[in-house]
Design an enzyme around this catalytic site. Structure first.
Site, PDB file in Angstrom:
ATOM      1  N   LYS A 181       0.807  -1.224   0.000  1.00  0.00           N
ATOM      2  CA  LYS A 181       0.000   0.000   0.000  1.00  0.00           C
ATOM      3  C   LYS A 181       0.843   1.279   0.000  1.00  0.00           C
ATOM      4  O   LYS A 181       0.429   2.281  -0.575  1.00  0.00           O
ATOM      5  CB  LYS A 181      -0.931  -0.004   1.208  1.00  0.00           C
ATOM      6  CG  LYS A 181      -2.036  -1.056   1.134  1.00  0.00           C
ATOM      7  CD  LYS A 181      -2.944  -0.950   2.353  1.00  0.00           C
ATOM      8  CE  LYS A 181      -3.701  -2.228   2.634  1.00  0.00           C
ATOM      9  NZ  LYS A 181      -4.778  -2.519   1.681  1.00  0.00           N
ATOM     10  N   GLU A 222      -2.542   6.849   8.007  1.00  0.00           N
ATOM     11  CA  GLU A 222      -3.399   7.658   7.155  1.00  0.00           C
ATOM     12  C   GLU A 222      -4.345   8.469   8.001  1.00  0.00           C
ATOM     13  O   GLU A 222      -4.754   8.030   9.071  1.00  0.00           O
ATOM     14  CB  GLU A 222      -4.276   6.724   6.301  1.00  0.00           C
ATOM     15  CG  GLU A 222      -3.873   6.663   4.863  1.00  0.00           C
ATOM     16  CD  GLU A 222      -4.686   5.654   4.076  1.00  0.00           C
ATOM     17  OE1 GLU A 222      -4.096   5.042   3.196  1.00  0.00           O
ATOM     18  OE2 GLU A 222      -5.906   5.482   4.340  1.00  0.00           O
ATOM     19  N   HIS A 262     -14.641  -3.574   8.114  1.00  0.00           N
ATOM     20  CA  HIS A 262     -13.861  -3.298   6.905  1.00  0.00           C
ATOM     21  C   HIS A 262     -14.048  -4.359   5.827  1.00  0.00           C
ATOM     22  O   HIS A 262     -13.254  -4.445   4.899  1.00  0.00           O
ATOM     23  CB  HIS A 262     -12.366  -3.152   7.223  1.00  0.00           C
ATOM     24  CG  HIS A 262     -12.086  -2.086   8.237  1.00  0.00           C
ATOM     25  ND1 HIS A 262     -12.443  -0.786   8.040  1.00  0.00           N
ATOM     26  CD2 HIS A 262     -11.501  -2.141   9.464  1.00  0.00           C
ATOM     27  CE1 HIS A 262     -12.089  -0.071   9.092  1.00  0.00           C
ATOM     28  NE2 HIS A 262     -11.526  -0.873   9.976  1.00  0.00           N
ATOM     29  N   ARG A 268      -6.940  -7.669  -9.831  1.00  0.00           N
ATOM     30  CA  ARG A 268      -7.631  -8.931 -10.130  1.00  0.00           C
ATOM     31  C   ARG A 268      -9.104  -8.612 -10.390  1.00  0.00           C
ATOM     32  O   ARG A 268      -9.528  -7.468 -10.253  1.00  0.00           O
ATOM     33  CB  ARG A 268      -7.554  -9.846  -8.910  1.00  0.00           C
ATOM     34  CG  ARG A 268      -8.078  -9.129  -7.656  1.00  0.00           C
ATOM     35  CD  ARG A 268      -8.226 -10.047  -6.470  1.00  0.00           C
ATOM     36  NE  ARG A 268      -8.286  -9.317  -5.213  1.00  0.00           N
ATOM     37  CZ  ARG A 268      -9.358  -8.793  -4.678  1.00  0.00           C
ATOM     38  NH1 ARG A 268     -10.529  -8.860  -5.292  1.00  0.00           N
ATOM     39  NH2 ARG A 268      -9.310  -8.148  -3.528  1.00  0.00           N
TER      40      ARG A 268
HETATM   41  P1  ADP Z   1     -12.688  -7.469  -1.936  1.00  0.00           P
HETATM   42  O1  ADP Z   1     -12.441  -5.996  -1.834  1.00  0.00           O
HETATM   43  O2  ADP Z   1     -12.959  -7.930  -3.327  1.00  0.00           O
HETATM   44  O3  ADP Z   1     -13.604  -8.029  -0.935  1.00  0.00           O
HETATM   45  P2  ADP Z   1     -10.546  -8.506  -0.326  1.00  0.00           P
HETATM   46  O4  ADP Z   1      -9.139  -8.025  -0.408  1.00  0.00           O
HETATM   47  O5  ADP Z   1     -11.356  -8.219   0.868  1.00  0.00           O
HETATM   48  O6  ADP Z   1     -11.262  -8.024  -1.646  1.00  0.00           O
HETATM   49  O7  ADP Z   1     -10.521 -10.086  -0.508  1.00  0.00           O
HETATM   50  C1  ADP Z   1     -10.752 -10.645  -1.716  1.00  0.00           C
HETATM   51  C2  ADP Z   1     -11.702 -11.741  -1.613  1.00  0.00           C
HETATM   52  O8  ADP Z   1     -10.970 -12.925  -1.706  1.00  0.00           O
HETATM   53  C3  ADP Z   1     -12.465 -11.805  -0.301  1.00  0.00           C
HETATM   54  O9  ADP Z   1     -13.721 -11.234  -0.409  1.00  0.00           O
HETATM   55  C4  ADP Z   1     -12.601 -13.253  -0.031  1.00  0.00           C
HETATM   56  O10 ADP Z   1     -13.856 -13.757  -0.419  1.00  0.00           O
HETATM   57  C5  ADP Z   1     -11.537 -13.859  -0.879  1.00  0.00           C
HETATM   58  N1  ADP Z   1     -10.503 -14.352  -0.043  1.00  0.00           N
HETATM   59  C6  ADP Z   1      -9.732 -13.676   0.806  1.00  0.00           C
HETATM   60  N2  ADP Z   1      -8.887 -14.480   1.402  1.00  0.00           N
HETATM   61  C7  ADP Z   1      -9.122 -15.711   0.915  1.00  0.00           C
HETATM   62  C8  ADP Z   1      -8.571 -16.977   1.117  1.00  0.00           C
HETATM   63  N3  ADP Z   1      -7.592 -17.185   1.994  1.00  0.00           N
HETATM   64  N4  ADP Z   1      -9.086 -17.986   0.431  1.00  0.00           N
HETATM   65  C9  ADP Z   1     -10.065 -17.809  -0.449  1.00  0.00           C
HETATM   66  N5  ADP Z   1     -10.619 -16.655  -0.692  1.00  0.00           N
HETATM   67  C10 ADP Z   1     -10.154 -15.620  -0.024  1.00  0.00           C
HETATM   68  P1  ADP Z   2      -7.862  -3.904   2.394  1.00  0.00           P
HETATM   69  O1  ADP Z   2      -6.613  -4.186   1.636  1.00  0.00           O
HETATM   70  O2  ADP Z   2      -7.946  -4.651   3.652  1.00  0.00           O
HETATM   71  O3  ADP Z   2      -9.064  -3.980   1.523  1.00  0.00           O
HETATM   72  P2  ADP Z   2      -8.182  -1.004   2.292  1.00  0.00           P
HETATM   73  O4  ADP Z   2      -7.057  -0.049   2.320  1.00  0.00           O
HETATM   74  O5  ADP Z   2      -8.845  -1.210   0.982  1.00  0.00           O
HETATM   75  O6  ADP Z   2      -7.677  -2.383   2.882  1.00  0.00           O
HETATM   76  O7  ADP Z   2      -9.255  -0.549   3.367  1.00  0.00           O
HETATM   77  C1  ADP Z   2     -10.340  -1.361   3.700  1.00  0.00           C
HETATM   78  C2  ADP Z   2     -11.478  -0.537   4.245  1.00  0.00           C
HETATM   79  O8  ADP Z   2     -11.070   0.268   5.375  1.00  0.00           O
HETATM   80  C3  ADP Z   2     -12.045   0.460   3.280  1.00  0.00           C
HETATM   81  O9  ADP Z   2     -13.011  -0.106   2.445  1.00  0.00           O
HETATM   82  C4  ADP Z   2     -12.641   1.511   4.209  1.00  0.00           C
HETATM   83  O10 ADP Z   2     -13.878   1.068   4.705  1.00  0.00           O
HETATM   84  C5  ADP Z   2     -11.670   1.536   5.359  1.00  0.00           C
HETATM   85  N1  ADP Z   2     -10.656   2.583   5.199  1.00  0.00           N
HETATM   86  C6  ADP Z   2      -9.480   2.453   4.590  1.00  0.00           C
HETATM   87  N2  ADP Z   2      -8.786   3.595   4.615  1.00  0.00           N
HETATM   88  C7  ADP Z   2      -9.534   4.495   5.274  1.00  0.00           C
HETATM   89  C8  ADP Z   2      -9.357   5.872   5.661  1.00  0.00           C
HETATM   90  N3  ADP Z   2      -8.245   6.542   5.386  1.00  0.00           N
HETATM   91  N4  ADP Z   2     -10.340   6.472   6.347  1.00  0.00           N
HETATM   92  C9  ADP Z   2     -11.467   5.799   6.658  1.00  0.00           C
HETATM   93  N5  ADP Z   2     -11.682   4.522   6.343  1.00  0.00           N
HETATM   94  C10 ADP Z   2     -10.740   3.854   5.651  1.00  0.00           C
END
Ligand code: ADP
Ligand code: ADP
Ligand code: MG
Length: 614
Positions: free
Chosen positions: A116, A200, A235, A297
């Site tokens: 990130k 952040e 989240h 992806r």
């Molecule tokens: P998204 O923003 O699309 O939800 P995430 O980063 O939260 O993306 O995770 C991607 C998706 O991949 C998740 O919603 C979950 O369903 C799937 N996922 C995450 N970790 C695993 C894992 N260890 N095995 C299988 N699927 C996974």
């Molecule tokens: P991940 O890789 O786990 O998906 P993200 O950086 O996409 O991590 O953040 C996941 C979630 O956390 C976001 O969808 C949002 O709800 C919250 N979030 C992330 N960054 C911030 C921020 N700076 N302020 C408020 N909420 C945040």
């Protein structure tokens, strides 16, 4: 175009990819672990290769086994789905090195967006707005605390390698910083093998808005508009929609163009998502939307984009991976209607969202006009503890947001899953929430009002009565039928807990020992318990009826015999338990129907005691 493809994934996304591949005439190869031998993706593919034990670490995450499976089956390409190896640049490179086609971005694009902090720096250089924060190498706790103070509280500590909502800590005040940092680093080290963090500014009333982008190998990049994924629990996305409520054309154009710049900055090919965080305290505006991260992806929620654009993103992925240009130009893409998706999980909201495992003895998903179901399981399949508990995605399209929302709610209402528990009722409540219905969603909504949404619902009186009457047999003993009181209170077991139901008239049961009640996205099991005469002091108080279907194992009296109140009359065995039926008052056994060894239905007349004349 490629003519065969191996899907390095499981569940709904593997099935989703297979569906499009099949439509395009492409041969499909599934891979599976011990736990998935009978899984839907295995049944749906043309071929399937076993790749190891149930734990993903020993199967779905072992790149060499997957590449070997592709080689062995002559698959030309590998589609990684989401999760698992989808954002693993080393695996992508190994696939390419093995002479296979990787259905995804180039490994260097994945790497550029993988952490990130590096991704944010790159975006700043590309002129994409990012959330204010600290991205430096100095990870000394005192230094990080000083940076947090500079940014201004509240702040968010994020593991640079984090994902799936893990490795993040919201810190409201300086006193809490040190502990939050330590716990975030511990979690990051354990989950991602990397404890580096960034800090952040925490955006208040945050809305999660993301843009679908697509690139090809000819240097073209387009966007397919935005999605709103603000309804989150811890989240993690719960309900997603496209387009975003309250997005005006100028803001959309600015955000989508920023996303295209972001994708171009990393030489992007294939499907990707640029996630932004927006300040949702007022109207959406371009100067209050910041880059958060890129997911390199296909995204879980890609169907809502497909539903409003009429495009098949998996087809796009396959065409682009085959070297073809993007199927559409930017000007040929437009938004048509509204779409909403709910993630159906095998989990129990009433028990803190604990995963619920077991066999799906009942698995029905509601169908509506404009509805779409993406699932990876079937009735009779097992939900195991090894993988993500998402069992289906329900998607509804409508002309308007309300139409999509109502259709999605109808789909959930008409879904019935048992005995595995699901979050369907929770999703129905979320869709009906006043603020969500009004399009006023920020990521904290479930945190504030989630308890009410998670409350365990109860079946309605009508449903309960219908179910009860279907357990009460149609042919009651003649005496009972003629002189029965109009109403009786019968006792049942609702999911194993005793409940009294006031029943009326004749039942329609034919000996079932249980019935399922499906309502509001939940399913309950109702079983007969015992039937008491109630409020009826007439002649038939002395009717001894079978409290439940079972077997008579002993008869202790004979017809004409005198009995005293409480005297044992007979014993019934039901549900592996013995139940003794006794005389309700002093009298004689006027009628004896029970025969030892006989099977009896619920409410069957077994004996009749006549009171002693006074
Ligand atoms: P998204 O923003 O699309 O939800 P995430 O980063 O939260 O993306 O995770 C991607 C998706 O991949 C998740 O919603 C979950 O369903 C799937 N996922 C995450 N970790 C695993 C894992 N260890 N095995 C299988 N699927 C996974
Ligand atoms: P991940 O890789 O786990 O998906 P993200 O950086 O996409 O991590 O953040 C996941 C979630 O956390 C976001 O969808 C949002 O709800 C919250 N979030 C992330 N960054 C911030 C921020 N700076 N302020 C408020 N909420 C945040
Ligand atoms: Mg994210």
């Amino acid at each position: 175009m490629i003519s065969s493809i191996l899907i390095a994934n499981r569940g709904e996304i593997a099935c989703r990819v297979i569906r499009t591949a099949r439509r395009l005439g492409i041969r499909t190869v599934a891979v599976y672990s011990d736990a998935d031998a009978n899984a839907l993706h295995v049944r749906s593919a043309d071929e399937a290769v076993h790749i190891g034990p149930a734990p993903a670490r020993e199967s779905y995450l072992v790149g060499e086994k997957i590449i070997a499976a592709a080689k062995a089956t002559g698959a030309e390409a590998i589609h990684p789905g989401y999760g698992f190896l989808s954002e693993n640049a080393e695996f992508a490179q190994a696939v390419i090195d093995a002479g296979l086609v990787w259905v995804g971005p180039k490994p260097h694009s994945i790497t550029a967006m993988g952490l990130k902090d590096a991704a944010k720096k790159l975006m700043q250089e590309a002129g994409v707005p990012t959330t204010p924060g600290y991205l430096g190498d100095n990870q000394d706790p005192a230094h990080l605390a000083a940076e947090a103070a500079k940014i201004g509280y509240p702040v968010l500590i994020k593991a640079v390698a984090g994902g799936g909502g893990k490795g993040m800590r919201l810190v409201e005040q300086p006193e809490d910083f040190a502990d939050a940092l330590a716990s975030c680093q511990r979690e990051a080290a354990a989950s991602f093998g990397n404890d580096v963090v960034l800090i952040e500014k925490y955006i208040l009333s945050p809305r999660h808005i993301e843009v679908q982008v697509f690139g090809d190998s000819h240097g073209n990049v387009v966007h397919l508009f935005e999605r709103d994924c603000s309804l989150q629990r811890r989240h993690q996305k719960v309900i997603e929609e496209a387009p975003a409520p309250g997005m005006d054309e100028a803001t959309r154009e600015a955000v989508c163009q920023a996303a295209v710049r972001a994708a171009k900055a990393v030489d992007y090919e294939g499907a990707g998502t640029i996630e932004f965080i927006a300040d949702g305290s007022g109207k959406l505006s371009a100067d209050k939307i910041w880059f958060m991260e890129m997911n390199t992806r296909l995204q879980v929620e890609h169907p809502v984009t497909e539903e409003i654009t009429g495009q098949d993103l998996v087809e796009w992925q396959i065409r682009v991976a085959s070297g073809a240009p993007l199927p559409k130009k930017q000007a040929e893409l437009s938004i048509n209607g509204w779409a909403m998706e709910a993630r159906l999980y095998a989990e129990d909201p009433a028990k803190g969202f604990l995963p619920s495992i077991g066999t799906l003895e009942l698995f029905e998903l509601g169908e509506v006009e404009g509805g779409r179901i993406d699932t990876g399981v079937y009735e009779g399949a097992a939900v195991t503890p090894f993988y993500d508990p998402m069992i289906a995605k329900l998607i509804a399209r409508g002309e308007t947001r309300d139409e999509a929302r109502e259709r999605l709610s109808d789909m959930l209402h008409d879904s019935a899953v048992w005995p595995v528990k699901t979050n369907a009722a929770f999703l129905i409540n979320a869709l009906a929430h006043q603020d969500f219905a009004a399009g006023k969603v920020d990521t904290g909504l479930i945190g504030r009002d989630g308890d009410a949404m998670a409350a365990d619902p109860e079946p309605s009186d009508e449903m309960l009565l219908d179910a009860a009457m279907s357990l009460v047999p149609a042919t009651l003993a003649p005496g009972l039928r003629l002189n029965a009181a109009p109403r009786r209170v019968a006792s049942f077991l609702l999911d194993g807990e005793p409940v009294d139901i006031e029943i009326e008239g004749e039942g329609s049961g034919t000996g079932e020992t249980s019935v399922l009640i499906a309502e509001n996205g939940k399913v309950w099991q109702l079983q007969p318990w015992r039937v008491d005469g109630s409020g009826n002091h007439g002649a038939h108080d002395g009717d001894i009826v079978s409290p439940m279907p079972g077997k008579i194992i002993a008869v202790d009296v004979t017809e004409g015999q005198s009995v005293t109140k409480g005297q044992k009359l007979l014993t019934l065995e039901a549900m592996k338990m013995e139940h003794t039926l006794t005389a309700p008052f002093d009298g004689t056994v006027a009628e004896l129907k029970a025969i030892a060894g006989a099977q009896v239905q619920v409410e069957a007349l077994l004996a009749r005691i006549e009171a002693v004349e006074e």
